[in-house]
Motif scaffolding. Structure first.
Motif, mmCIF file in Angstrom:
data_model
loop_
_atom_site.group_PDB
_atom_site.id
_atom_site.type_symbol
_atom_site.label_atom_id
_atom_site.label_comp_id
_atom_site.label_asym_id
_atom_site.label_seq_id
_atom_site.Cartn_x
_atom_site.Cartn_y
_atom_site.Cartn_z
ATOM 1 N N MET A 1 0.827 -1.203 0.000
ATOM 2 C CA MET A 1 0.000 0.000 0.000
ATOM 3 C C MET A 1 0.865 1.258 0.000
ATOM 4 O O MET A 1 0.511 2.255 -0.629
ATOM 5 C CB MET A 1 -0.950 -0.015 1.191
ATOM 6 C CG MET A 1 -2.002 -1.096 1.095
ATOM 7 S SD MET A 1 -3.127 -1.093 2.468
ATOM 8 C CE MET A 1 -4.290 0.131 1.894
ATOM 9 N N ARG A 2 1.997 1.219 0.683
ATOM 10 C CA ARG A 2 2.876 2.387 0.734
ATOM 11 C C ARG A 2 3.478 2.686 -0.640
ATOM 12 O O ARG A 2 3.592 3.837 -1.044
ATOM 13 C CB ARG A 2 3.984 2.179 1.755
ATOM 14 C CG ARG A 2 4.785 3.466 2.001
ATOM 15 C CD ARG A 2 5.808 3.258 3.037
ATOM 16 N NE ARG A 2 7.013 2.788 2.348
ATOM 17 C CZ ARG A 2 8.135 2.510 2.940
ATOM 18 N NH1 ARG A 2 8.224 2.582 4.250
ATOM 19 N NH2 ARG A 2 9.179 2.116 2.260
ATOM 20 N N SER A 3 3.852 1.650 -1.363
ATOM 21 C CA SER A 3 4.421 1.884 -2.686
ATOM 22 C C SER A 3 3.375 2.433 -3.656
ATOM 23 O O SER A 3 3.706 3.211 -4.546
ATOM 24 C CB SER A 3 5.058 0.617 -3.243
ATOM 25 O OG SER A 3 4.076 -0.323 -3.560
ATOM 26 N N GLY A 4 2.124 2.046 -3.487
ATOM 27 C CA GLY A 4 1.062 2.594 -4.324
ATOM 28 C C GLY A 4 0.716 4.023 -3.959
ATOM 29 O O GLY A 4 0.275 4.808 -4.795
ATOM 30 N N THR A 27 -6.136 6.873 1.743
ATOM 31 C CA THR A 27 -5.226 5.776 1.436
ATOM 32 C C THR A 27 -4.132 5.676 2.490
ATOM 33 O O THR A 27 -3.743 4.580 2.880
ATOM 34 C CB THR A 27 -4.613 5.961 0.038
ATOM 35 O OG1 THR A 27 -5.660 6.111 -0.913
ATOM 36 C CG2 THR A 27 -3.752 4.783 -0.345
ATOM 37 N N LYS A 28 -3.657 6.815 2.963
ATOM 38 C CA LYS A 28 -2.624 6.803 3.998
ATOM 39 C C LYS A 28 -3.164 6.199 5.292
ATOM 40 O O LYS A 28 -2.478 5.431 5.961
ATOM 41 C CB LYS A 28 -2.125 8.219 4.236
ATOM 42 C CG LYS A 28 -0.853 8.285 5.006
ATOM 43 C CD LYS A 28 -0.310 9.697 5.016
ATOM 44 C CE LYS A 28 1.126 9.678 5.467
ATOM 45 N NZ LYS A 28 1.721 11.000 5.398
ATOM 46 N N LEU A 29 -4.410 6.518 5.624
ATOM 47 C CA LEU A 29 -5.036 5.939 6.814
ATOM 48 C C LEU A 29 -5.202 4.430 6.647
ATOM 49 O O LEU A 29 -4.899 3.656 7.559
ATOM 50 C CB LEU A 29 -6.391 6.602 7.053
ATOM 51 C CG LEU A 29 -7.196 6.100 8.238
ATOM 52 C CD1 LEU A 29 -6.481 6.430 9.550
ATOM 53 C CD2 LEU A 29 -8.584 6.694 8.223
ATOM 54 N N MET A 30 -5.655 4.005 5.473
ATOM 55 C CA MET A 30 -5.842 2.573 5.225
ATOM 56 C C MET A 30 -4.517 1.818 5.199
ATOM 57 O O MET A 30 -4.472 0.627 5.506
ATOM 58 C CB MET A 30 -6.578 2.358 3.901
ATOM 59 C CG MET A 30 -8.047 2.698 3.974
ATOM 60 S SD MET A 30 -8.909 1.801 5.266
ATOM 61 C CE MET A 30 -8.746 0.127 4.706
ATOM 62 N N MET A 31 -3.443 2.531 4.859
ATOM 63 C CA MET A 31 -2.126 1.900 4.834
ATOM 64 C C MET A 31 -1.754 1.383 6.225
ATOM 65 O O MET A 31 -1.064 0.379 6.358
ATOM 66 C CB MET A 31 -1.096 2.923 4.347
ATOM 67 C CG MET A 31 0.309 2.397 4.256
ATOM 68 S SD MET A 31 1.455 3.597 3.536
ATOM 69 C CE MET A 31 1.461 4.894 4.745
#
Length: 91
Positions: A20-23, A38-42
């Protein structure tokens, strides 16, 4: 079962986080309005995997599936990012 399941769960959680971090790096540049979620879901997805694994016995096959899919996705993102960056640099 615990000796195999717990390390596998930790590795699958780490693979989820790094995938997820790379995406997120690419997404921040193209769609900054969704980067916060997305950062929260990461962080929530790997923690959710660990917490659910502590309360519900997750079959080893599911953990292997999570691990394999996230490692595969991470490899795809790494490869495609290099290809896209190379094409953009050649323009």
């Amino acid at each position: 079962m615990i000796a195999v399941g717990v390390p596998l769960m930790l590795i699958a959680s780490l693979a989820t986080f790094f995938s997820m971090r790379s995406g997120l790096v690419r997404q921040t540049a193209t769609a900054p309005e969704t980067a916060g979620i997305t950062k929260l879901m990461m962080y929530l997805a790997p923690v959710g995997m660990l917490v659910s694994g502590a309360f519900f016995p997750v079959p080893i096959g599911v953990l292997l599936y999570f691990l394999a899919t996230n490692v595969w996705t991470l490899g795809q993102q790494h490869f495609l990012t290099k290809v896209v960056d190379r094409e953009e640099a050649s323009r």
